[in-house]
Design an enzyme around this catalytic site. Sequence first.
Site, PDB file in Angstrom:
ATOM      1  N   ASP A 158       0.850  -1.190   0.000  1.00  0.00           N
ATOM      2  CA  ASP A 158       0.000   0.000   0.000  1.00  0.00           C
ATOM      3  C   ASP A 158       0.893   1.251   0.000  1.00  0.00           C
ATOM      4  O   ASP A 158       1.817   1.359   0.814  1.00  0.00           O
ATOM      5  CB  ASP A 158      -0.843  -0.050   1.284  1.00  0.00           C
ATOM      6  CG  ASP A 158      -1.965   0.957   1.303  1.00  0.00           C
ATOM      7  OD1 ASP A 158      -2.409   1.386   0.227  1.00  0.00           O
ATOM      8  OD2 ASP A 158      -2.412   1.313   2.423  1.00  0.00           O
ATOM      9  N   GLY A 199      -7.710   8.236   7.202  1.00  0.00           N
ATOM     10  CA  GLY A 199      -7.822   8.483   8.634  1.00  0.00           C
ATOM     11  C   GLY A 199      -9.250   8.549   9.147  1.00  0.00           C
ATOM     12  O   GLY A 199     -10.219   8.310   8.411  1.00  0.00           O
ATOM     13  N   SER A 227     -12.788   4.271   4.744  1.00  0.00           N
ATOM     14  CA  SER A 227     -13.406   3.861   6.009  1.00  0.00           C
ATOM     15  C   SER A 227     -14.642   4.712   6.260  1.00  0.00           C
ATOM     16  O   SER A 227     -14.691   5.883   5.872  1.00  0.00           O
ATOM     17  CB  SER A 227     -12.416   4.019   7.168  1.00  0.00           C
ATOM     18  OG  SER A 227     -11.568   2.891   7.229  1.00  0.00           O
TER      19      SER A 227
HETATM   20  P1  13P Z   1      -8.906   4.679   5.641  1.00  0.00           P
HETATM   21  O1  13P Z   1      -8.012   5.523   6.494  1.00  0.00           O
HETATM   22  O2  13P Z   1     -10.126   5.411   5.248  1.00  0.00           O
HETATM   23  O3  13P Z   1      -9.193   3.366   6.261  1.00  0.00           O
HETATM   24  O4  13P Z   1      -8.103   4.408   4.268  1.00  0.00           O
HETATM   25  C1  13P Z   1      -7.159   3.379   4.175  1.00  0.00           C
HETATM   26  C2  13P Z   1      -6.382   3.439   2.908  1.00  0.00           C
HETATM   27  O5  13P Z   1      -6.716   4.101   1.952  1.00  0.00           O
HETATM   28  C3  13P Z   1      -5.164   2.632   2.847  1.00  0.00           C
HETATM   29  O6  13P Z   1      -4.433   2.860   1.691  1.00  0.00           O
HETATM   30  O1  G3H Z   2      -3.149   4.798   3.602  1.00  0.00           O
HETATM   31  C1  G3H Z   2      -2.648   4.613   4.705  1.00  0.00           C
HETATM   32  C2  G3H Z   2      -2.976   3.385   5.456  1.00  0.00           C
HETATM   33  O2  G3H Z   2      -4.076   3.590   6.295  1.00  0.00           O
HETATM   34  C3  G3H Z   2      -1.773   2.889   6.188  1.00  0.00           C
HETATM   35  O3  G3H Z   2      -1.487   3.682   7.269  1.00  0.00           O
HETATM   36  O4  G3H Z   2       0.931   4.258   7.010  1.00  0.00           O
HETATM   37  O5  G3H Z   2      -0.232   4.358   9.253  1.00  0.00           O
HETATM   38  O6  G3H Z   2       0.293   2.158   8.181  1.00  0.00           O
HETATM   39  P1  G3H Z   2      -0.029   3.624   7.962  1.00  0.00           P
HETATM   40 ZN    ZN Z   3      -4.478   4.830   0.929  1.00  0.00          ZN
END
Ligand code: 13P
Ligand code: G3H
Ligand code: ZN
Length: 335
Positions: A96, A193, A239
Site C-alpha cells: 500500500d 484516517g 473507512s
Molecule cells: P482509511 O483511512 O479510510 O481506512 O483508508 C485506508 C487506505 O486508503 C489505505 O491505503
Molecule cells: O493509507 C494509509 C494506510 O491507512 C496505512 O497507514 O501508514 O499508518 O500504516 P499507515
Molecule cells: Zn491509501
Amino acid sequence: MKKVSYKALGLVNTKKMFAKAVKGGYAIPAFNFNTMEQMQAIVQAAVETKSPVIMQVSKGARKYANPTILRYMAQGAVEYAKELGCKKPEIVLHLDHGDSFETCKSCIDSGFSSVMIDGSALPFKDNIKLTKKVVAYAHKYGVTVEAELGVLAGVEDEVAAEESHYTKPEEVIEFATKTGCDSLAISIGTSHGAYKFKPEQCTRDPKTGKLVPPPLAFDVLKAIEKKLPGFPIVLHGSSSVPQDEVDTINKYGGKLPDAVGIPEEQLRKAAKSAVCKINIDSDSRLAMTAAIRKHLAENPGHFDPRQYLTPARDNMKKMYIHKIVKVLGSNGKLG
Ligand code: 13P
Ligand code: G3H
Ligand code: ZN
C-alpha cells in the site's frame, strides 16, 4: 531476504479478480494489516463469506512488523484459509502506498503479488516515468501494479477537499496507456484516517448532533469511467468511521471528537461502478480499539493480552464481514 515468487506462497495477483469485479458490479476489499489478530480476522471473514481479499501492508506496517514476518504471515494466511475449509483461497498480498521503485522491487522480490506505486505527489510526467519503471519490473514476475492520479484530501496535511485535487478525467487515458498500470487509484473526495472532513465541510444532523459529510464526486468518477471503460478503479480512504465504535471509544476514556468517514451507501454506489478495490484501514483500528477499551474498562483485573485481544479480533471480524456482505458485495465471488 531470499527472492521468492508470490505463486510459491499460494497468493494470487489482482488481474482476474478485478476483471470479474468490474463486470459483476462489486468491489474487492483491501484491508490493511499490521498484527496477527488483524490477519486472522481478515482470513476468517473472507473464508466465511467466500470472498476474495486483498491484504495490504504500508511502509509503516513493514517497519512495525518486519518485512520477513509479514511475508510469512501472508503465506500463513493462505494456509490458514485452507485449514478453515477454503479449498482455493484468493488472497493478494499488496504493498500500500509504495513510495519508490526500490520499495516496490523489494516487495516483489519478497513475495508480494501486487504493489502500489504512489507517484500522486509528483508532477504528471514524473509520475508516469516512475510508474512505468515499476510496471516494467513487476510485470516480469506477473505482479500487478496500482498507480495513483490526483491528490487525496486530508485534514492531516491541512489540504481541504477541493475540486482542484480531484483526479482530472482528461489525464487518465494518457496515464494508463503510457504506464501500463493494472489499476488506478483516484481522488473523488475520500481521504485517509478517522477525520476525513473538517466540521466546516459538513452539515450537522440536528437530531444526533453528528457530522454529515459532503458527498463524493460521482460526476468525476463517471467521467473517468467514460474515458477508460472497464478499467479497474481504486478508492483509498474509504473507512466509514462507524459512530457506534467512536461512541464506545469515547465512552471508555478515548477522545475522538467529530471523527467522520465516508457513508456506506456512497461506497455501495461506488462498488457497483468501475471501482473494484476499496481500501479500509481506519475502521479496523477503531473496531480493535473500541473492543479493547471496553474490555479493559469492564475487566480492570485483566492483563493477559489474549483476554482483550480476543474480543478485539472478534469485533474486527464482524466489521470485515459487514463490509464484504453489506457494502462491497464480494461475498460468494470466489472461483
Ligand atoms: P482509511 O483511512 O479510510 O481506512 O483508508 C485506508 C487506505 O486508503 C489505505 O491505503
Ligand atoms: O493509507 C494509509 C494506510 O491507512 C496505512 O497507514 O501508514 O499508518 O500504516 P499507515
Ligand atoms: Zn491509501
